[in-house]
Design an enzyme around this catalytic site. Sequence first.
Site, PDB file in Angstrom:
ATOM      1  N   ASP A 178     -46.960 -53.399 -43.693  1.00 24.52           N
ATOM      2  CA  ASP A 178     -46.273 -52.849 -42.523  1.00 24.52           C
ATOM      3  C   ASP A 178     -46.917 -53.234 -41.192  1.00 24.52           C
ATOM      4  OD1 ASP A 178     -44.348 -51.693 -44.100  1.00 24.52           O
ATOM      5  OD2 ASP A 178     -45.379 -49.768 -44.264  1.00 24.52           O
TER       6      ASP A 178
ATOM      7  N   ARG B 184     -30.552 -43.719 -52.798  1.00 23.38           N
ATOM      8  CA  ARG B 184     -31.964 -43.333 -52.698  1.00 23.38           C
ATOM      9  C   ARG B 184     -32.306 -43.110 -51.230  1.00 23.38           C
ATOM     10  NH1 ARG B 184     -36.856 -45.910 -51.175  1.00 23.38           N
ATOM     11  NH2 ARG B 184     -38.500 -46.011 -52.747  1.00 23.38           N
TER      12      ARG B 184
HETATM   13  O1  LIG Z   1     -38.693 -46.672 -49.151  1.00 24.97           O
HETATM   14  C1  LIG Z   1     -39.773 -47.016 -49.623  1.00 24.97           C
HETATM   15  O2  LIG Z   1     -40.223 -46.535 -50.654  1.00 24.97           O
HETATM   16  C2  LIG Z   1     -40.620 -48.048 -48.905  1.00 24.97           C
HETATM   17  C3  LIG Z   1     -39.966 -48.685 -47.723  1.00 24.97           C
HETATM   18  C4  LIG Z   1     -40.907 -49.543 -46.947  1.00 24.97           C
HETATM   19  O3  LIG Z   1     -41.873 -50.033 -47.429  1.00 24.97           O
HETATM   20  C5  LIG Z   1     -40.650 -49.760 -45.522  1.00 24.97           C
HETATM   21  O4  LIG Z   1     -39.621 -49.283 -45.019  1.00 24.97           O
HETATM   22  O5  LIG Z   1     -41.477 -50.416 -44.860  1.00 24.97           O
HETATM   23 FE   LIG Z   2     -43.184 -50.851 -45.860  1.00 26.90          FE
END
Ligand SMILES: O=C(O)CCC(=O)C(=O)O
Ligand SMILES: [Fe+2]
Length: 380
Positions: A266, A342
């Site tokens: 991230d 989800r």
């Molecule tokens: O929704 C998730 O479990 C992870 C999503 C993710 O890694 C993100 O949005 O950067």
């Molecule tokens: Fe992520």
Amino acid sequence: MEEVIKCKYGCTSTLSRLDLKIVDNILLNIYHHLQYSYSQVGDYKSGAEYAAAFLLHDPLNANMLTNKKYLMQEKNVPEKWFQPPQREVEHMQRLDTLAELMQYLHTEYVSQHSLGKKRQKQLAELEGFLGGNIKVNATAADLGGTERFVADGFATPEQCSHLINMCQKVGVAGYTRGVGDPPVHFSEREAIFSLGINQSQHLVEEGKLASPLLSMYLELSENTRRYTQMYFNLHELYFDFTHLVCRTALDERSSRDDLSHPVHADNCAIQKDGTCHKTSSSYTHRAYSGLLYLNDNFEGGEFFFTDNHKHEQSSVKPKCGRLVAFNAGDYHGVKAVRSGRRCALAVWFTLDPHHSEQSRADARDMLDKLHNHNLVHDEL
Ligand SMILES: O=C(O)CCC(=O)C(=O)O
Ligand SMILES: [Fe+2]
């Protein structure tokens, strides 16, 4: 020492302030202008040098790659001229070292030097958090990393369904990485909808969203921040960006082998050789990430951590009230959602107060005003 490091690290953003506003990517804008101006006056060597300085920060930038191709093909500029100035290379190395130092200060150093009363108090606070209802069910060791945990109890079934309905009803198509970024789609086989704080505030103002829902959204995410800050024993953690996101399977064939969200980190961009570069478009100030899951009535959609070669280390099955939090530099992804929807409340945290998420403060102000004028209706 900590203040000095923070100050040096934040230097680029401090110097990017014009009229009290942060101008995004100021350094890149300058390199772009220099590349253009030198090329215009026929000094292709300097033009190439600044194109290279730009690409050092943002190696995949399509415009700059086109400029480079143009200089090589139309002006016969040799590849070897595309060398960034040495001071720029050193600047990038310094930033990486400072980021590592900050990380060290906030984790090992702080934890070694505050094992005394303060830490004990914090541990007691962790135990009693949300009436003692939080249960850690996986630690970093269980998950194959150094700064990760999974804990349950951050939301009730009722709160989860309110947030899901909210994202479903008023969310916008696409996934937004941060304020001002265009929405993206990861998989053709899923529909993705997201809802940031900013949009939620506008919807409340327009009478399209009940204000207690926005309060709940803010409160649940704030709980994840406070807990994560204490768990990792951090001095102060700020929000950088918050959004609700739902992924819905469009194609319910079980043979899918694509991912709902490809493996990524991230706060840096993963390169082919497995290293991760702090490119300017990769939200380098994000220090920790969290996902508060809202449901489990779908198939697939497991969150997973990987090593630097994208090999899975551990996975987490989402369910209402479950929080997974981790160092934003950790590699992770989401498996295909094979059927159903989800939903998660995603949060990204920073140690840098300059990046503190403005829309949260704005939303709080607006809610306080409504409250003071007795305009809050209790129904959700
Ligand atoms: O929704 C998730 O479990 C992870 C999503 C993710 O890694 C993100 O949005 O950067
Ligand atoms: Fe992520």
